[in-house]
Design a protein around this motif. Structure first.
Motif, PDB file in Angstrom:
ATOM      1  N   TYR A  17     -16.218   3.043   7.793  1.00 31.26           N
ATOM      2  CA  TYR A  17     -15.781   1.650   7.930  1.00 31.26           C
ATOM      3  C   TYR A  17     -14.269   1.499   8.080  1.00 31.26           C
ATOM      4  O   TYR A  17     -13.775   0.391   8.237  1.00 31.26           O
ATOM      5  CB  TYR A  17     -16.247   0.828   6.727  1.00 31.26           C
ATOM      6  N   TYR A  26     -12.196  -4.147  -1.678  1.00 27.73           N
ATOM      7  CA  TYR A  26     -11.555  -4.215  -0.370  1.00 27.73           C
ATOM      8  C   TYR A  26     -12.627  -4.309   0.712  1.00 27.73           C
ATOM      9  O   TYR A  26     -13.351  -3.351   0.957  1.00 27.73           O
ATOM     10  CB  TYR A  26     -10.688  -2.968  -0.159  1.00 27.73           C
ATOM     11  N   ARG A  58      -7.676   2.532  11.314  1.00 24.72           N
ATOM     12  CA  ARG A  58      -6.932   3.708  11.794  1.00 24.72           C
ATOM     13  C   ARG A  58      -6.359   3.477  13.185  1.00 24.72           C
ATOM     14  O   ARG A  58      -5.335   4.049  13.537  1.00 24.72           O
ATOM     15  CB  ARG A  58      -7.821   4.948  11.714  1.00 24.72           C
ATOM     16  N   CYS A  72      -0.479   8.421   5.194  1.00 23.61           N
ATOM     17  CA  CYS A  72      -1.205   8.732   6.441  1.00 23.61           C
ATOM     18  C   CYS A  72      -0.610   8.022   7.661  1.00 23.61           C
ATOM     19  O   CYS A  72      -0.697   8.523   8.773  1.00 23.61           O
ATOM     20  CB  CYS A  72      -2.691   8.439   6.292  1.00 23.61           C
ATOM     21  N   CYS A 123       0.873   4.979   0.660  1.00 20.48           N
ATOM     22  CA  CYS A 123       0.226   6.191   1.155  1.00 20.48           C
ATOM     23  C   CYS A 123       1.058   6.766   2.298  1.00 20.48           C
ATOM     24  O   CYS A 123       2.009   6.139   2.757  1.00 20.48           O
ATOM     25  CB  CYS A 123      -1.197   5.913   1.622  1.00 20.48           C
ATOM     26  N   ASP A 125       0.858  -1.178   0.000  1.00 21.58           N
ATOM     27  CA  ASP A 125       0.000   0.000   0.000  1.00 21.58           C
ATOM     28  C   ASP A 125       0.899   1.235   0.000  1.00 21.58           C
ATOM     29  O   ASP A 125       1.833   1.325   0.798  1.00 21.58           O
ATOM     30  CB  ASP A 125      -0.873  -0.008   1.260  1.00 21.58           C
ATOM     31  N   ARG A 128     -10.960  13.137   5.748  1.00 23.81           N
ATOM     32  CA  ARG A 128     -10.414  12.890   4.412  1.00 23.81           C
ATOM     33  C   ARG A 128     -11.417  13.177   3.292  1.00 23.81           C
ATOM     34  O   ARG A 128     -11.250  12.724   2.176  1.00 23.81           O
ATOM     35  CB  ARG A 128      -9.970  11.428   4.303  1.00 23.81           C
TER      36      ARG A 128
END
Ligand code: PBG
Ligand code: ZN
Length: 329
Positions: free
Chosen positions: A200, A271, A205, A122, A120, A118, A217
């Protein structure tokens, strides 16, 4: 096709008839197993809101990936939680970062297992947003430059597929261009094309310590009311060089999965996100639903909607059931 000449129940009478008539099937080949990698060694820390899921140090992640591989699961997708976070998330493209280490170690132990990473920021930024902030807003084009770096650092570590997930405009093109420039034209891109701003993602997180410190977001992930926009996002990503198109989450967006699979001839991934997993696990733990039935029925439903592959935390569980010959699949 009128009663009493036609009686649909004729073909539902026995298990053999139902098997013969079944239109959609779930196979272990459809499953992708998401895993969270953390610094350290010997770590297998349970994630409270995702019972049965863990934060793994690289050594433990390798064992778990090998277990998935032994179960016949074709792919894992890795998420990293770094040692240190900063404003731009620079640890993400560190050659010695947790995900880069995990890619190398897993490919060494299980060369045939597909390793997806993945891509990203964050999990890597101190503010928890998916790129660089400028006056409180995500700076799209500046973040793309770092994403390009990140994609190349995964490729150098030996990843098979890069999965950009930040919903930045142009994120697929930025990855494709940088990978090709560096000679990684064989590395595929799984694009989080239609990723909705979703409640969801809550348990994820917690697991990835990636909740935004302020705001949310909605300025970059998609509005849950939109379907035509998903078609535009998908068209962009295909044009920019995506190899696999993803819709996320799965359950509340099965209409989008169906639309995208009808309208594009690309491989489609869905996903089944952390909150979907948590809901099933919580109800099953209470004895309110039958875990085996509901997991298999849910995964089958995602396939029936048109997904070619499913990213699911239930992957090892479902693989075990499929190996046992669960008729429920
Ligand atoms: C990060 C990312 C998220 C997920 C995958 N990649 C979370 C988010 O956007 O906050 C969610 C996965 C899950 O909930 O299982 N961009
Ligand atoms: Zn992100």
């Amino acid at each position: 096709m009128n009663f009493p000449e036609y009686r649909p129940r004729r073909l539902r009478r026995t298990d053999a008839l139902r098997r013969m008539i079944r239109e959609t099937r779930l196979s272990v080949d459809d499953l992708v197993y998401p895993m969270f990698v953390v610094p350290g060694s010997g770590v297998a820390k349970p994630i409270p809101s995702m019972p049965g899921q863990f934060n793994w140090s690289v050594d433990k992640a390798v064992d778990e990936a090998a277990r998935a591989h032994d179960l016949g699961i074709p792919a894992v997708i890795l998420f990293g939680i770094p040692e240190r976070k900063d404003a731009v998330g620079s640890d993400a493209w560190n050659a010695g970062g947790v995900v880069q280490k995990a890619i190398r170690a897993i490919k060494k132990r299980c060369p045939e297992l597909i390793v997806i990473a993945d891509a990203c920021f964050c999990e890597y930024t101190d503010h928890g947003h998916c790129g660089i902030l400028h006056d409180g807003e995500l700076d799209n084009d500046a973040s793309l430059e770092n994403l390009a770096r990140l994609a190349v650092s995964y490729a150098k570590a030996g990843v098979d597929i890069v999965a950009p997930s930040g919903m930045l405009d142009g994120f697929v093109g930025a990855c494709r261009e940088s990978l090709d420039e560096e000679g990684f034209e064989q590395i595929a891109i799984m694009a989080y094309s239609a990723k909705y701003a979703s409640g969801y993602y809550g348990p994820f997180r917690d697991a990835a310590q990636s909740a935004p410190q302020s705001g949310d977001r909605r300025g970059y992930q998609m509005d849950p009311g939109n379907a035509a926009e998903a078609a535009r996002e998908v068209a962009m990503d295909v044009a920019e060089g995506a190899d696999i198109i993803m819709v996320k989450p799965a359950l509340a967006y099965l209409d989008i999965v169906r639309m995208v699979s009808d309208d594009t001839n690309m491989p489609i991934a869905a996903y089944a996100v952390s909150g979907e997993y948590a809901m099933i696990e919580a109800a099953a733990e209470k004895g309110w639903i039958d875990r085996e039935r509901v997991v298999m029925e849910t995964l089958l439903g995602i396939r029936r909607a048109g997904a070619d592959m499913i990213l699911t935390y239930h992957a090892p569980y479902a693989a075990e059931l499929l190996a046992k010959g669960s008729r429920r699949a």
